[in-house]
Design a protein around this motif. Structure first.
Motif, PDB file in Angstrom:
ATOM      1  N   ARG A 163      -4.661 -61.464  -1.291  1.00 21.03           N
ATOM      2  CA  ARG A 163      -3.446 -61.808  -2.014  1.00 21.03           C
ATOM      3  C   ARG A 163      -3.283 -63.307  -1.908  1.00 21.03           C
ATOM      4  N   ASP A 203      13.385 -55.397  -4.892  1.00 22.13           N
ATOM      5  CA  ASP A 203      14.720 -54.802  -5.071  1.00 22.13           C
ATOM      6  C   ASP A 203      15.274 -54.995  -6.485  1.00 22.13           C
ATOM      7  N   LEU A 244      17.452 -47.567  -4.254  1.00 21.33           N
ATOM      8  CA  LEU A 244      16.157 -47.045  -3.784  1.00 21.33           C
ATOM      9  C   LEU A 244      16.101 -45.523  -3.755  1.00 21.33           C
ATOM     10  N   ASP A 257      -2.792 -56.029  -0.777  1.00 18.91           N
ATOM     11  CA  ASP A 257      -2.113 -56.360   0.472  1.00 18.91           C
ATOM     12  C   ASP A 257      -1.598 -55.077   1.130  1.00 18.91           C
ATOM     13  N   PRO A 258      -2.190 -54.681   2.261  1.00 20.96           N
ATOM     14  CA  PRO A 258      -1.772 -53.424   2.891  1.00 20.96           C
ATOM     15  C   PRO A 258      -0.283 -53.397   3.248  1.00 20.96           C
ATOM     16  N   SER A 259       0.292 -54.557   3.522  1.00 24.53           N
ATOM     17  CA  SER A 259       1.699 -54.563   3.930  1.00 24.53           C
ATOM     18  C   SER A 259       2.634 -54.349   2.741  1.00 24.53           C
ATOM     19  N   SER A 260       2.108 -54.421   1.519  1.00 26.60           N
ATOM     20  CA  SER A 260       2.948 -54.125   0.351  1.00 26.60           C
ATOM     21  C   SER A 260       3.041 -52.635   0.100  1.00 26.60           C
ATOM     22  N   ILE A 261       2.066 -51.913   0.626  1.00 26.67           N
ATOM     23  CA  ILE A 261       2.029 -50.478   0.384  1.00 26.67           C
ATOM     24  C   ILE A 261       2.964 -49.765   1.363  1.00 26.67           C
ATOM     25  N   ASN A 262       3.782 -48.863   0.827  1.00 25.61           N
ATOM     26  CA  ASN A 262       4.766 -48.125   1.640  1.00 25.61           C
ATOM     27  C   ASN A 262       5.799 -49.026   2.308  1.00 25.61           C
ATOM     28  N   LYS A 263       6.017 -50.214   1.756  1.00 27.45           N
ATOM     29  CA  LYS A 263       7.006 -51.107   2.366  1.00 27.45           C
ATOM     30  C   LYS A 263       8.413 -50.694   1.968  1.00 27.45           C
ATOM     31  N   ASN A 264       8.706 -50.711   0.659  1.00 29.57           N
ATOM     32  CA  ASN A 264      10.047 -50.346   0.198  1.00 29.57           C
ATOM     33  C   ASN A 264      10.099 -48.908  -0.305  1.00 29.57           C
ATOM     34  N   ARG A 282       7.907 -45.187  -0.606  1.00 33.40           N
ATOM     35  CA  ARG A 282       6.767 -44.408  -0.140  1.00 33.40           C
ATOM     36  C   ARG A 282       5.962 -43.935  -1.339  1.00 33.40           C
TER      37      ARG A 282
END
Lengths: 189, 606
Positions: free
Chosen positions: B171, B304, B310, B325-332, B334
């Protein structure tokens, strides 16, 4: 969540936490370079994650790798985010959630040990009692004169907490703890 | 551009010999050349003078002198976003570095590859509160992907090459290389970029997990009400990713919407295009997102402003998420099938599998879905009250679009109502044509970004659709545009308000317009002339086309003061705290509806 409970008036949402919070131990292998600890800690403070215990030291000298052991607390969702966010830091080689691995191996939690030094001041009966209890806890005396002891104790966090509580009424004046070092059982690294 | 860099190509031989001796300042220039840099945006100062001295003595790398370091950052962002290359900025220590912070955070949030070189006080003075000293790596740590303080000249070339690799791989994002002045002076060994990656950590994964891609294809083929939600990650992945996205839409005949950052990846004229989604997205896009049963999110991050409430976000859908980017997945939100990888690589597999398995969409269900969508479209959610006497801001953007669509045009924006109107009414056919500050929402982004775009594309038409408040934040870069004969066009939708702030005050704060009206504005025509550019004012709808043509014909920087209806608001809108299917549509947005759209509870929140 029920729509009536959702505050309006903002594009930001305050969600009621429904998941329960758990304590996990993470093992993070990083390049031992200036600022790497600040990157890790900054991530935790910047994103509002908890640090309950933090231990760091160079563990592989030739490769200049350090291992950071972090005990943190959060919902499973947050814990997953912490792991992903840590993995995004450039000098981070890998992040292992030791608690998750321990459960896979059929254990409650990973092997965790902490070292603690305690200074206890006292005379007479208190002093004898402190020494007797230290012996029961398998703490060692590493310094003493006629008015004080310094004990060294190693063990699980709960044992150390218990020892500290026991020493408190016996003249405990100073405590120093290393934080948790952790590893999983078994032959796999 | 992004992920392919893990297989860094060896540079042509002969540029810099292996193990050559040179000064740190020379190394900086050599590393820029070796990383194919042609333009650097910057501002000199004490701690970077040795590098400026080297810039003076060569012609391969052109330096563009901005008027403020924030401008250098946004210009480099515009340059990067419009070319797919890494943008480069060069600033001095202390205030030079702190002024760059806004642009760095902007690039971080919008995933723009940026290399920022900062001067630093000599190593011996670090920590002594020296003149123009600041803890640059400390300050920029949270607003960069990575940063370095180079204390040893022999490390400099390696760090410079690594900076470029990290900025553009995975990213993309901004990086800072902080170089103390004594390191710039001292002599050491320069190493050319290595064809093999020396770094052991940070190896972003580009190929997606095939089993998951297969599962995704099967889920998509079974969808009754599918929806594609694409984002800036598609544009970042490169032209081939956009091509594959178009290919997949054609194969599947699924409807597609996009985030603000992803506009242009799928053409606005395409028949499956639903318009932008989110807070100021179209009714059809938001309704379809809410009601879809399978969502394919490609290179977007469930921001948001996109999701609305949400817990009511696409409640009946199975979700597939492609992201590098793994941290974008399942962040906000599921998701059911996360696919970690570069968009181009994953879409390539997806299209191939769809074809190989001769997958067909559920034709019967799709027919029903499209007819439902047609009903939503019929609601005409972007409608606005036309006016013969005053220029409606929407009309101004529409006319600008009609008169520039057949040209080689790039659009940048500032932040606010004009930005949303530009996103709604300007149709983007190609990626990399739309530069806007999405994540950070930086007022003052558009003018310097336009400058950066124009430097990269000197022959193109570059227009900053601006607001009167935003544009004043970086107005000084007009001077830079004049210096470099960059004929950028600053098209100001001038309503004398901070329009979006006012709109929120109307919605949330009982129409008490606290400090959102600019009581004194400069005369923008005279201001343009003062800078040595051209000023044009337009006050009537009838003269708009002629004046826009006049603006296009001028081959110099122009400030176009387009006086628009002062109190127009930006609709449709998902009122704060509401779901996608609770939009406030323009024809329903009476004063009363606006005042009551949000209840008292919400006012405690931002």
């Amino acid at each position: 969540m029920n729509a009536q409970h959702q505050p309006t008036g903002s594009a930001y949402f305050i969600e009621k936490e429904t998941e329960t919070r758990e304590t996990h131990t993470l093992s993070v292998l990083v390049d031992n370079e200036p600022g790497v600890l600040a990157r890790v800690i900054g991530l935790f403070s910047g994103r509002g994650y908890n640090i309950e215990s933090l231990t760091v030291s160079e563990t592989e000298h030739e490769e200049h790798l350090s291992r950071i052991t972090i005990v943190t607390r959060g919902t499973p969702h947050v814990l997953e985010q912490i792991k992903s966010q840590l993995e995004r830091i450039v000098p981070v080689h890998n992040v292992r959630d030791l608690t998750v691995r321990a459960r896979e191996l059929g254990h409650d939690k990973p092997l965790e040990r902490e070292l603690c030094l305690l200074k206890v001041r006292g005379k007479g009966e208190h002093r004898m009692e402190a020494l007797r209890l230290a012996d029961a806890f398998r703490a060692q005396v590493i310094d003493a004169n006629i008015e004080h002891f310094i004990f060294e104790i190693t063990g699980r966090v709960s044992k150390i907490e218990q020892f500290i509580a026991t020493m408190k009424p016996l003249g405990l004046i100073e405590v120093c703890r290393t934080g948790v070092a952790a590893m999983n059982r078994g032959i796999d690294s | 551009m992004t992920a392919t860099m893990t297989e860094t190509k060896a540079k042509p031989a002969g540029r810099a010999m292996a193990g050559q001796q040179m000064t740190g300042a020379e190394m900086v220039i050599q590393a820029l050349k070796d990383n194919d840099v042609q333009h650097v945006f910057g501002y000199p100062g004490g701690a970077v003078l040795p590098i400026y001295d080297e810039i003076f003595q060569q012609e391969d790398v052109q330096h563009i002198l901005v008027r403020h370091e924030q401008g250098a950052g946004h210009a480099a962002e515009g340059y990067a976003r419009s070319t797919g290359k890494v943008g480069v900025m060069l600033v001095t220590s202390g205030p030079g570095a702190t002024n760059a912070v806004t642009a760095l955070q902007d690039a971080l949030m919008d995933s723009i590859p940026l290399v920022c070189i900062t001067g630093q006080v000599p190593t011996t003075l670090i920590g002594s509160d020296a003149f123009q000293e600041c803890d640059t790596v400390g300050i920029t740590r949270p607003c960069t992907k990575h940063n370095w303080l180079v204390r040893d000249v022999n490390e400099l070339s390696r760090v410079m090459h690594e900076a470029f690799r990290i900025a553009k791989s995975g990213r993309p994002g901004p990086v800072v290389v902080d170089i103390p002045k004594d390191v710039q002076f001292s002599t050491g060994t320069y190493h050319a970029p290595s064809p093999v990656i020396e770094q052991k950590s940070y190896q972003p994964r580009v190929k997606g997990d095939l089993a998951k891609i297969k599962a995704a294809v099967e889920l998509l083929a079974s969808a009754k009400r599918p929806m594609i939600y694409s984002g800036g990650g598609v544009v970042n992945s490169g032209p081939e990713a956009c091509h594959l996205l178009r290919e997949f839409v054609k194969l599947s005949d699924f409807p597609i919407t996009s985030t603000l950052m992803g506009l242009g990846a799928y053409p606005a004229s395409g028949k499956n295009w639903m318009g932008m989604l989110g807070m100021h997205g179209t009714y059809e896009a938001n309704m379809a997102m809410h009601d879809c049963d399978v969502m394919l999110c490609i290179g977007a991050r469930f921001d948001d402003r996109i999701t609305g409430r949400l817990d009511a976000f696409a409640p009946h859908s199975k979700k597939i998420h492609i992201d590098i980017d793994p941290s974008s997945i399942n962040k906000n939100v599921r998701v059911d099938i996360p696919i970690l990888g570069d968009v181009e690589h994953v879409l390539e597999d997806m299209v191939r599998l769809w074809r190989a398995q001769s997958q067909k969409n559920d034709a019967e269900a799709m027919k029903g879905w499209w007819s439902q969508i047609a009903k939503w479209r019929g609601r005409n959610s972007l409608a606005y009250a036309e006016n013969r006497d005053v220029i409606m801001p929407q009309y101004a953007v529409q006319r600008l679009y009609e008169l520039t669509r057949d040209r080689d045009t790039y659009i940048t924006t500032e932040v606010g109502q004009h930005q949303m109107w530009a996103a709604q009414f300007y149709g983007f056919e190609e990626p990399n044509r739309w530069m806007t500050s999405g994540g950070l929402g930086t007022m003052g982004y558009g003018l310097p970004a336009a400058l950066g775009v124009q430097i990269a594309h000197p022959e193109s038409l570059v227009i900053d659709i601006a607001g009167d408040a935003s544009v004043l934040m970086t107005m000084q870069e007009m001077s830079c545009a004049v210096q470099y004969e960059a004929p950028i066009k600053i098209f100001i939708l001038n309503n004398q308000y901070m329009g979006m702030v006012r709109q929120w005050q109307q919605l949330l704060h009982g129409n008490r317009l606290s400090h959102s009206y600019t009581e004194a504005l400069p005369d923008f025509v005279k201001l343009a002339e003062a800078y040595g550019g051209v000023g044009i004012r337009c006050e009537k709808p009838g003269e708009l086309d002629d004046k826009i043509e006049e603006m296009i014909d001028v081959k110099r920087p122009v400030i176009f003061d387009c006086r628009v209806a002062n109190l127009a608001n930006c609709f449709p809108m998902i009122p704060s705290g509401k779901a996608h299917n609770e939009m406030l549509l323009p024809d329903e947005a009476t004063d009363e509806a606006v005042a009551n759209a949000i209840d008292a509870k919400g006012r405690s929140l931002v």
